[in-house]
Design an enzyme around this catalytic site. Structure first.
Site, PDB file in Angstrom:
ATOM      1  N   ALA A 105       3.010  85.196  59.820  1.00  0.00           N
ATOM      2  CA  ALA A 105       1.680  85.245  60.433  1.00  0.00           C
ATOM      3  C   ALA A 105       1.082  86.639  60.265  1.00  0.00           C
ATOM      4  O   ALA A 105       1.796  87.649  60.298  1.00  0.00           O
ATOM      5  CB  ALA A 105       1.779  84.905  61.917  1.00  0.00           C
ATOM      6  N   GLU A 117       7.461  71.763  62.133  1.00  0.00           N
ATOM      7  CA  GLU A 117       7.741  71.994  63.566  1.00  0.00           C
ATOM      8  C   GLU A 117       6.404  72.329  64.209  1.00  0.00           C
ATOM      9  O   GLU A 117       5.900  73.432  64.056  1.00  0.00           O
ATOM     10  CB  GLU A 117       8.721  73.156  63.726  1.00  0.00           C
ATOM     11  CG  GLU A 117      10.089  72.904  63.135  1.00  0.00           C
ATOM     12  CD  GLU A 117      10.869  71.867  63.923  1.00  0.00           C
ATOM     13  OE1 GLU A 117      11.904  71.415  63.433  1.00  0.00           O
ATOM     14  OE2 GLU A 117      10.430  71.507  65.034  1.00  0.00           O
TER      15      GLU A 117
END
Ligand code: NDP
Ligand SMILES: O=C(O)[C@H](O)CS(=O)(=O)O
Length: 491
Positions: free
Chosen positions: A188, A262
């Site tokens: 990220a 996920e």
């Protein structure tokens, strides 16, 4: 590579604060960089190389060129370098925790716990690397012999979120490397430093050039599109929101890529009247407030049976009052800042909607006096299923209490969600434990515990919470292809 323009972190080994990308065994600088800031105070921690789509293609090429050689290593040889990587992660746990707290904000002890949690996956799959067994199947004809091989899928593209910047990558790269895949990780934008520190230690452990690549970038969509579209990438593994998971699924359909997802959650946490109430409160504190409520398996709806509702609410309020909000580096802090302003605004919106529809705040309910993105851990009572907080994942320190009457009613309510990642309940009735455990529509269930995450068990969800499982003896499967050979003419 130290960045001269920011206050250095207090590291025993400053070389772990790497700001260059890691591609094909080389540390790559870039003319353009992006700032990584500490959510506790807005200070710049580092300026990191900002890679683009062309750089992503180069990293994919490196992983593709390395895959044949890496797959030729024996499982035992791969196990040895993974074990060394694990050892180095543990030896450097304090520095890795400091880097993680600086970029993500979680209290340093919790960051240290994450590093050890992430390392546990590398340890686990170092062991699994030696046990990727195939099968011998009795022939269907006298002159036939059948063997089943398990082979690495090849190049794996990985996209991970900011909330566990070490463990979410470790949970993916460890099984991938263990079975002989090569790996391109895009962390990220908010938290690339933990991933780059992992690469520093991977290189020191002897993981060969091209096997593990880390490409920090501000172009999430462009890098993601390249990973999904590039035919050299055999699989995408993603942890993050269901919204982005759907984008990636669409993008992977053009090349029928394998995927592990996920995704988001909306975990029910159910307290029955036969529960150990003190244990249930402790479980709720972990399931709700771990990582400041910023985990996909956090309790998002807390259902309490009518007979114990008031007692539970009072006990929970008392425990929440004891939480200590502050800078993750400060002694005794249990609750750091939220990751950004958008995350705070989502919590505020959920609270406002609930209050408008009749809920009450019994603890917290507003931003902390510390300012910034610090928020008071909050408990709401009188919450009902029609409120937004019951339907949407809050991803913050907000505990909504919902009163219920009977078992069938609460299981129906708990299952009334498009998500199905984790669920929790407290009861000491063995019949109820089996009935509710079997009926909850989730991939994972915590019974009389609020903490279920471990490398030895299969982590993952059903419905729109994802596909596949990570960790456990099942964790290699998603990175393997099954091939069978039929040998004829044996007479
Ligand atoms: N099931 C699980 O284990 C987990 C689920 N989650 C879920 O994720 C959400 C919160 O995490 P958050 O990081 O905000 O989730 P996001 O889905 O927004 O981001 C996850 C990752 O995807 C990247 N990304 C964003 N848009 C795209 C795109 N179009 N193409 C490719 N990649 C993209 C992000 O990059 P960038 O951040 O740089 O924009 C980040 O690296 C919650 O719903 C939470 O439940 C989170 C963690 C674990
Ligand atoms: O990112 C997450 O929410 C993690 O999956 C949480 S856990 O693995 O630490 O439970």
């Amino acid at each position: 590579m130290l960045d001269q323009n920011v206050k250095p972190l207090n590291l025993k080994d400053p070389s772990l604060l790497e700001t260059r990308a890691y591609v094909n065994g080389c540390w790559v600088e870039n003319d353009t960089t992006f700032a990584v800031t500490n959510p506790a105070n807005g200070e710049v921690v580092a300026h990191v190389a900002d890679l683009d789509v062309a750089d992503t293609r180069a990293a994919i090429d490196a992983a593709y060129d390395a895959k044949a050689g890496w797959a030729e290593w024996t499982g035992k040889e791969r196990a040895a370098v993974l074990r060394k990587w694990f050892d180095l992660m543990v030896e450097n746990v304090d520095d890795l925790a400091t880097i993680l707290t600086a970029e993500m904000g979680k209290p340093w002890p919790e960051a240290r716990g994450e590093i050890l949690y992430g390392a546990s996956f590398i340890e686990w799959f170092a062991e699994e690397a030696k046990r990727v067994y195939g099968d011998v199947i009795p022939g269907h004809q006298r002159d036939k012999r059948i063997v089943v091989l398990k082979q690495p899928v090849g190049v794996v593209g990985s996209i991970t979120p900011w909330n566990f910047p070490n463990a979410m990558i470790a949970r993916k790269v460890a099984p991938a490397l263990a079975v002989g895949c090569t790996f391109v990780a895009r962390p990220a934008e908010l938290t690339p430093l933990s991933a780059l520190a992992m690469a520093v230690l991977a290189e020191r452990a002897g993981i060969p050039a091209g096997a593990f690549n880390v490409i920090p970038s501000t172009d999430a969509a462009g890098v993601g599109q390249e990973l999904c579209a590039n035919e050299k990438v055999a699989k995408i593994t993603f942890t993050g929101s269901t919204r982005v998971g759907k984008i990636l699924m669409r993008q992977c359909s053009d090349t029928i890529k394998k995927m592990s997802l996920e995704l988001g959650g909306n975990a029910p946490f159910i307290v029955f009247d036969d529960a150990d109430l003190d244990a249930a409160v402790e479980g709720a504190m972990i399931a709700k407030f771990r990582n400041n409520g910023q985990t996909c398996v956090c309790a998002n709806r807390i259902y309490v049976q009518a007979g114990v509702y008031d007692a539970f609410a009072a006990k929970l309020k008392e425990r929440v009052q004891a939480l200590n909000v502050g800078d993750g580096f400060a002694e005794g802090v249990t609750t750091g800042p939220m990751i950004n302003e958008a995350a705070v605004k989502k919590v505020e919106a959920h609270i406002a909607d609930a209050l408008e529809k009749g809920a009450e705040v019994i603890e917290g309910g507003a931003r902390s006096d510390l300012g910034g993105t610090f928020f008071q851990p909050t408990v709401l009572t009188g919450v009902t299923p029609d409120m937004v907080v019951s339907r949407e994942e809050t991803f913050g320190p907000l505990a909504p209490l919902i009163r219920f009457e009977d078992e069938d009613d609460v299981v129906r309510l708990a299952n009334d969600s498009e998500f199905g990642l984790a669920g929790y309940f407290y009861s000491r009735d063995i019949g109820r434990i089996w009935r509710v455990g079997e009926r909850l529509e989730t991939g994972m269930v915590g019974v009389n515990t609020g903490l279920i995450s471990t490398e030895v068990a299969p982590f993952g969800g059903i419905k729109q919470s994802g596909l596949g499982r990570e960790g456990s003896k099942y964790g290699c499967d998603d990175f393997l292809e099954i091939k069978y050979m039929c040998l004829g003419g044996i007479g």
